[in-house]
Design an enzyme around this catalytic site. Structure first.
Site, PDB file in Angstrom:
ATOM      1  N   LYS A 164       0.863  -1.176   0.000  1.00  0.00           N
ATOM      2  CA  LYS A 164       0.000   0.000   0.000  1.00  0.00           C
ATOM      3  C   LYS A 164       0.899   1.225   0.000  1.00  0.00           C
ATOM      4  CE  LYS A 164      -3.614   2.279   2.693  1.00  0.00           C
ATOM      5  NZ  LYS A 164      -4.500   2.154   3.858  1.00  0.00           N
ATOM      6  N   LYS A 209      -2.179  -1.558  -3.756  1.00  0.00           N
ATOM      7  CA  LYS A 209      -3.026  -0.375  -3.671  1.00  0.00           C
ATOM      8  C   LYS A 209      -2.187   0.887  -3.743  1.00  0.00           C
ATOM      9  CE  LYS A 209      -6.018   1.882  -0.396  1.00  0.00           C
ATOM     10  NZ  LYS A 209      -6.443   1.939   0.972  1.00  0.00           N
TER      11      LYS A 209
HETATM   12  C1  PBG Z   1      -7.290   3.433   5.659  1.00  0.00           C
HETATM   13  C2  PBG Z   1      -7.629   3.225   4.228  1.00  0.00           C
HETATM   14  C3  PBG Z   1      -7.472   4.166   3.197  1.00  0.00           C
HETATM   15  C4  PBG Z   1      -8.033   3.598   2.045  1.00  0.00           C
HETATM   16  C5  PBG Z   1      -8.501   2.322   2.384  1.00  0.00           C
HETATM   17  N1  PBG Z   1      -8.229   2.106   3.748  1.00  0.00           N
HETATM   18  C6  PBG Z   1      -6.956   5.553   3.211  1.00  0.00           C
HETATM   19  C7  PBG Z   1      -5.621   5.853   3.696  1.00  0.00           C
HETATM   20  O1  PBG Z   1      -4.750   4.987   3.823  1.00  0.00           O
HETATM   21  O2  PBG Z   1      -5.410   7.022   3.991  1.00  0.00           O
HETATM   22  C8  PBG Z   1      -8.113   4.286   0.709  1.00  0.00           C
HETATM   23  C9  PBG Z   1      -9.114   3.781  -0.254  1.00  0.00           C
HETATM   24  C10 PBG Z   1      -9.394   4.659  -1.416  1.00  0.00           C
HETATM   25  O3  PBG Z   1      -8.773   5.722  -1.633  1.00  0.00           O
HETATM   26  O4  PBG Z   1     -10.303   4.284  -2.171  1.00  0.00           O
HETATM   27  N2  PBG Z   1      -6.453   2.646   6.323  1.00  0.00           N
END
Ligand code: PBG
Length: 332
Positions: free
Chosen positions: A196, A256
């Site tokens: 991520k 992601k």
């Molecule tokens: C939080 C989380 C996030 C997303 C999914 N879980 C945001 C972040 O890490 O700030 C983002 C999903 C998206 O942008 O569609 N842990």
């Protein structure tokens, strides 16, 4: 021209093209992300046209619609009232919190739908970070794990099928696996946010949940998530993360964002035999919506082509806000 090879022979008709097509998108590839809030109304999210914050009642209808379209998994994200946000995000393991209640209702009314949850503190933290922030502004790794394990166990106990540790800190998968097993949830799976990245593509999501890092002035809150989410410049590091998640017991690995990181999906596909999921994140969704609403692109064609690109790169599963629209389009 005297050509032996003419690849166009196999592109001549729709029938031929369908015979040699290498990848296919189907609704059971999708994981549909849904936002829930405490209110009784359905709230539109301005940066994500077509996506809403659902009340518990209206959530049931939307999940039923997804099920009827062939979608077999949803992931739930809570918009928590400010009054419940604390430095340690303790609301995340409240058995009567929004997410546990939503899971119980869904499991009662649509029992066959797979329910995935997100394990991180950000929706519950007054600082807007995924972990506890120390007084000198460090997002704490080890000190946060106990709350995350409690969050995962409460979610599993409410009926969640797949737990998604998303805070991108160290040792999450192993610790959560151990807690789930200790509490008798050895059948509950872990879909890990393996690679991520610290991405600006999450902007609309943070608006949806009001979960962006907040500079309260009380302490030195980091304004971004660069000390835990990955540097967009790195790809070998994703392999290390994947190896660790596998060793710690992850069932599914996720990349992601998806679209700007197709190379990472491809690399993890080569490195691992586990199912790979791609998260087609909020910013990717909003860009397509904005261009489509302006009449600059054909939304249906662009969405289906985008989803196909994840499959081609090697993803088995796609988390996407386009899930219902795409499932509808795939019918014709
Ligand atoms: C939080 C989380 C996030 C997303 C999914 N879980 C945001 C972040 O890490 O700030 C983002 C999903 C998206 O942008 O569609 N842990």
């Amino acid at each position: 021209m005297d050509l032996t090879y003419r690849p166009r022979r196999l592109r001549r008709s729709s029938a031929l093209r369908s015979m040699v097509r290498e990848n296919l998108v189907t609704p059971s590839d999708f994981i549909y992300p849904l936002f829930v809030h405490e209110g009784s109304e359905v709230q539109q999210i301005s940066a994500m046209p077509g996506a809403n914050r659902w009340s518990l009642d209206s959530l049931i209808g939307e999940v039923q619609r997804a099920w009827d379209l062939g979608i077999r998994c949803v992931v739930l994200f809570p918009k928590i009232n400010d009054s419940l946000k604390t430095e340690d995000g303790a609301e995340c393991f409240n058995e009567n919190g929004l997410i546990p209640r939503a899971i119980r209702r869904l499991k009662k009314e649509i029992p066959d739908m797979t329910i995935m949850t997100d394990v991180a503190l950000d929706p519950y933290s007054c600082d807007g970070h995924d972990g506890i922030v120390s007084s000198d502004g460090v997002v704490l790794n080890d000190e946060t794990i106990e709350n995350l394990c409690r969050q995962a166990v409460v979610q599993a106990n409410s009926g969640a099928d797949l737990i998604g540790p998303s805070d991108m800190m160290d040792g999450r998968v192993g610790a959560i696996r151990e807690s789930l097993d200790e509490e008798g949830f050895e059948h509950v799976g872990i879909i890990s946010y393996t690679a991520k990245y610290s991405s600006a593509y999450y902007g609309p999501f943070r608006e949806a949940l009001d979960s962006a890092p907040r500079l309260t002035g009380m302490k030195n809150i980091p304004e971004n998530k660069n000390t835990y989410q990955m540097d967009p410049a790195n790809s070998r590091e994703a392999i290390i993360e994947a190896q660790l998640d596998e060793e710690e017991g992850a069932d599914i690995l996720m990349v992601k964002p998806g679209l700007a990181y197709l190379d990472i999906i491809y690399r993890l596909r080569q490195e691992s035999e586990l199912p790979i999921a791609a998260y087609n994140v909020s910013g990717e969704y909003s860009m397509i919506k904005a261009a489509a609403n302006a009449g600059w692109i054909d939304e249906k064609e662009v969405v289906l082509e985008t989803l196909l690109s994840f499959k081609r790169a090697g993803a088995d599963l796609i988390l996407t806000y386009h899930a219902c629209d795409a499932a509808n389009w795939l019918k014709d």
